[in-house]
Design an enzyme around this catalytic site. Structure first.
Site, PDB file in Angstrom:
ATOM      1  N   TYR A   1      59.431  65.441   6.951  1.00  0.00           N
ATOM      2  CA  TYR A   1      58.079  65.973   6.789  1.00  0.00           C
ATOM      3  C   TYR A   1      58.072  67.179   5.858  1.00  0.00           C
ATOM      4  CZ  TYR A   1      57.570  62.936  10.843  1.00  0.00           C
ATOM      5  OH  TYR A   1      57.606  61.856  11.694  1.00  0.00           O
TER       6      TYR A   1
ATOM      7  N   CYS B   1      48.042  81.182  -3.736  1.00  0.00           N
ATOM      8  CA  CYS B   1      47.017  82.180  -3.431  1.00  0.00           C
ATOM      9  C   CYS B   1      46.360  81.922  -2.084  1.00  0.00           C
ATOM     10  CB  CYS B   1      45.994  82.199  -4.544  1.00  0.00           C
ATOM     11  SG  CYS B   1      46.782  82.640  -6.089  1.00  0.00           S
TER      12      CYS B   1
ATOM     13  N   GLY C   1      61.527  59.085  17.580  1.00  0.00           N
ATOM     14  CA  GLY C   1      62.781  59.521  18.180  1.00  0.00           C
ATOM     15  C   GLY C   1      62.722  60.888  18.827  1.00  0.00           C
TER      16      GLY C   1
ATOM     17  N   TYR D   1      51.962  73.890  11.324  1.00  0.00           N
ATOM     18  CA  TYR D   1      52.328  73.735  12.751  1.00  0.00           C
ATOM     19  C   TYR D   1      52.926  74.999  13.336  1.00  0.00           C
ATOM     20  CZ  TYR D   1      52.402  68.924  10.952  1.00  0.00           C
ATOM     21  OH  TYR D   1      52.112  67.755  10.314  1.00  0.00           O
TER      22      TYR D   1
ATOM     23  N   ARG E   1      55.059  72.697   6.743  1.00  0.00           N
ATOM     24  CA  ARG E   1      55.267  72.766   8.193  1.00  0.00           C
ATOM     25  C   ARG E   1      55.102  74.171   8.783  1.00  0.00           C
ATOM     26  NH1 ARG E   1      59.008  71.675  10.968  1.00  0.00           N
ATOM     27  NH2 ARG E   1      57.807  70.506  12.485  1.00  0.00           N
TER      28      ARG E   1
ATOM     29  N   GLU F   1      61.466  53.753  16.533  1.00  0.00           N
ATOM     30  CA  GLU F   1      60.832  54.208  15.283  1.00  0.00           C
ATOM     31  C   GLU F   1      61.165  55.665  14.968  1.00  0.00           C
ATOM     32  OE1 GLU F   1      56.646  53.797  16.057  1.00  0.00           O
ATOM     33  OE2 GLU F   1      56.717  51.619  16.204  1.00  0.00           O
ATOM     34  N   PRO F   2      62.434  56.049  14.949  1.00  0.00           N
ATOM     35  CA  PRO F   2      62.742  57.455  14.692  1.00  0.00           C
ATOM     36  C   PRO F   2      62.499  57.834  13.233  1.00  0.00           C
ATOM     37  CG  PRO F   2      64.764  56.183  14.797  1.00  0.00           C
ATOM     38  CD  PRO F   2      63.647  55.224  15.100  1.00  0.00           C
ATOM     39  N   GLY F   3      61.977  59.028  13.034  1.00  0.00           N
ATOM     40  CA  GLY F   3      61.806  59.554  11.682  1.00  0.00           C
ATOM     41  C   GLY F   3      62.559  60.862  11.555  1.00  0.00           C
ATOM     42  N   ARG F   4      61.976  61.898  12.156  1.00  0.00           N
ATOM     43  CA  ARG F   4      62.505  63.256  12.036  1.00  0.00           C
ATOM     44  C   ARG F   4      64.006  63.349  12.307  1.00  0.00           C
ATOM     45  NH1 ARG F   4      59.342  67.868  13.052  1.00  0.00           N
ATOM     46  NH2 ARG F   4      57.891  66.525  14.166  1.00  0.00           N
TER      47      ARG F   4
HETATM   48  N1  LLP Z   1      56.098  56.195  15.280  1.00  0.00           N
HETATM   49  C1  LLP Z   1      54.818  56.611  15.245  1.00  0.00           C
HETATM   50  C2  LLP Z   1      53.760  55.681  15.652  1.00  0.00           C
HETATM   51  C3  LLP Z   1      54.514  57.909  14.802  1.00  0.00           C
HETATM   52  O1  LLP Z   1      53.245  58.308  14.778  1.00  0.00           O
HETATM   53  C4  LLP Z   1      55.556  58.779  14.402  1.00  0.00           C
HETATM   54  C5  LLP Z   1      55.278  60.129  13.937  1.00  0.00           C
HETATM   55  C6  LLP Z   1      56.880  58.294  14.461  1.00  0.00           C
HETATM   56  C7  LLP Z   1      57.114  57.005  14.912  1.00  0.00           C
HETATM   57  C8  LLP Z   1      58.062  59.129  14.061  1.00  0.00           C
HETATM   58  O2  LLP Z   1      58.254  60.157  14.970  1.00  0.00           O
HETATM   59  P1  LLP Z   1      59.533  61.126  14.864  1.00  0.00           P
HETATM   60  O3  LLP Z   1      60.761  60.323  15.177  1.00  0.00           O
HETATM   61  O4  LLP Z   1      59.570  61.637  13.470  1.00  0.00           O
HETATM   62  O5  LLP Z   1      59.273  62.192  15.854  1.00  0.00           O
HETATM   63  N2  LLP Z   1      54.292  66.023  10.215  1.00  0.00           N
HETATM   64  C9  LLP Z   1      54.667  66.403  11.565  1.00  0.00           C
HETATM   65  C10 LLP Z   1      55.151  65.218  12.374  1.00  0.00           C
HETATM   66  C11 LLP Z   1      54.145  64.100  12.437  1.00  0.00           C
HETATM   67  C12 LLP Z   1      54.630  62.932  13.240  1.00  0.00           C
HETATM   68  C13 LLP Z   1      53.672  61.797  13.170  1.00  0.00           C
HETATM   69  N3  LLP Z   1      54.095  60.593  13.801  1.00  0.00           N
HETATM   70  C14 LLP Z   1      55.719  67.505  11.499  1.00  0.00           C
HETATM   71  O6  LLP Z   1      56.110  67.914  10.406  1.00  0.00           O
HETATM   72  O7  LLP Z   1      56.138  68.017  12.535  1.00  0.00           O
END
Ligand code: LLP
Length: 419
Positions: free
Chosen positions: A372, A343, A238, A315, A311, A272-275
């Site tokens: 995350y 540490c 997303g 990053y 994070r 496929e939204p996550g964040r």
């Molecule tokens: N689909 C695929 C194939 C992905 O690789 C990812 C994230 C998502 C969906 C979800 O994306 P979003 O909606 O969350 O942007 N740990 C890192 C972020 C890694 C994202 C990996 N892939 C952070 O903390 O910024």
């Protein structure tokens, strides 16, 4: 709003965070149910005419209570391991709404996902396609497949979370996609149903999305001209979220780009939204252990560390930090580093951050930590994984207790010859 000051005290919905700290200790992740639901519904509403399957990317936050919140809204899941499949199913997401992504699916994982009857495998290479076909054939099945293409578009996000450039390990190069699609149509264990794309995370501009989506749509049109019609297009993760002063694309513009890409195609939509579903619905609650004044720097040492939230150091991410008790009006802000007890110099939550005065025992939160955060937690320095609390209105539930260090130690044993 889900995290607001009331009478000078930061609340999660109707619950004072200080009460959660008193009851469950710190460091603790706190999530707002109302915010989780409202973020999910925002996607559903922006895409209403396209009726997408919104597959929550479990990697962003895999707590059962969080997944179940989305499951009850009708969400699907984007998984990248067998562990995530088990979590999704356990939280009530039907297999028929699960997409399985990732460059390194093992044969065992393929078998388990086929047996469960997931909606689609997002296949990232020709060797993976051949392996999946073999696994499916041996089970007398056909694996529903989306080819994940790499559109070679720069997402303009942090290098470690950029995935759509030709040099990244992800996806099938555009130029090879027609041949791999032809192979997919010919392999006995494969049913080619979809295409997918994902170019990176925390995107704050629309242009890379538009470019990638347009390439995906064009490829779908080309493939439709040479074989059975594709049934779905999967547009990956997303939009970005606000940590500081970012202006992420709004969902109506994002939906418009998808609409444009699928014009005339008659395909189902997968997202496929996550964040963006979870980030702003969570905070990491921590307590100040010590304040240390150096000649060059001031440090607030808090009881949350890089093992709880990696994070900032991984990053160089800027994440908001607020005191739980609102600073008095006109309080002076001065720069300090907010660090954990680990540490390593890289163990910080913020550097040179303008903060109001902090004293030992004060509570602070790291905001927008629902994505995350906990999911990337570790027990480095033998620090138990943080607790997780879900709030709904005035209700509070401990949805993961703080890990027990004695239990962690008890899982280990000496080799027989050490007895
Ligand atoms: N689909 C695929 C194939 C992905 O690789 C990812 C994230 C998502 C969906 C979800 O994306 P979003 O909606 O969350 O942007 N740990 C890192 C972020 C890694 C994202 C990996 N892939 C952070 O903390 O910024």
């Amino acid at each position: 709003m889900s995290f607001t000051y009331r009478d000078g005290e930061l609340h999660a919905e109707d619950v004072p965070l200080a009460a959660i700290a008193a009851r469950h200790g710190t460091p603790t992740y706190v999530y707002s149910s109302a915010m989780l639901r409202s973020r999910y519904r925002a996607y559903v509403e922006a895409f209403a005419d396209l009726a997408p399957v919104v597959c929550f990317a479990l990697k962003a936050n895999s707590n059962q209570a969080v997944i179940a919140t989305f499951a009850r809204e009708g969400a699907g899941a984007d998984i990248v391991s067998l562990g995530e499949m088990k979590r999704a199913l356990a939280a009530g997401i039907p297999a028929s709404r699960i997409v399985f992504a990732g460059v390194g699916k093992t044969a065992d994982e393929m078998r388990a996902a086929l047996a469960a009857g997931i909606m689609q495998f997002n296949v990232e290479s020709e060797p993976e396609l051949r392996m999946l076909s073999g696994v499916a054939e041996a089970m007398d099945a056909r694996a529903p497949v989306a080819l994940r293409v790499n559109p070679d578009v720069d997402a303009g996000t942090h290098a470690k979370i950029t995935t759509g450039k030709a040099e990244n390990k992800f996806g099938i190069e555009m130029a090879q996609a027609p041949d791999v699609a032809a192979l997919a149509r010919a392999l006995p264990g494969i049913s080619l149903e979809a295409l997918s794309v994902h170019i990176g995370s925390q995107l704050t501009t629309m242009a890379p999305f538009r470019a990638a989506f347009a390439r995906l749509g064009d490829l779908a049109r080309r493939l439709n001209a040479t074989g059975p019609r594709l049934r779905r297009l999967d547009f990956g993760g997303g939009v970005g979220v606000v940590y500081r002063d970012e202006v992420p694309p709004d969902l109506s513009a994002y939906a418009a780009a998808v609409r444009e890409a699928v014009a005339g195609l008659d395909v189902g939509i997968v997202l496929e939204p996550g964040r963006s579903l979870v980030a702003e619905a969570g905070v990491l609650l921590a307590r100040v252990i010590r304040v240390k004044e150096g000649t060059a720097k001031r440090f607030a040492i808090v009881d949350a560390a890089m093992n709880d939230l990696i994070r900032p150091t991984l990053y160089e991410a800027w994440m908001p930090i607020m005191p739980v008790r609102a600073p008095r009006e006109g309080a002076n802000l001065s720069p300090m580093d907010v660090v954990g007890p680990i540490c390593e110099t890289g163990d910080y939550l913020a550097r040179d951050r303008d903060m109001p005065p902090l004293a030992v025992g004060d509570l602070v939160v790291v905001g927008a930590a629902g994505a995350y955060g906990s999911a990337m937690g570790s027990t480095y320095n033998s620090r138990p994984l943080a607790a997780e609390v879900l709030v709904s209105g005035s209700r509070t539930a401990l949805v993961r207790p703080r890990e027990d260090i004695e239990a962690i130690i008890a899982r280990e044993s000496l080799a027989p010859w050490q007895a």
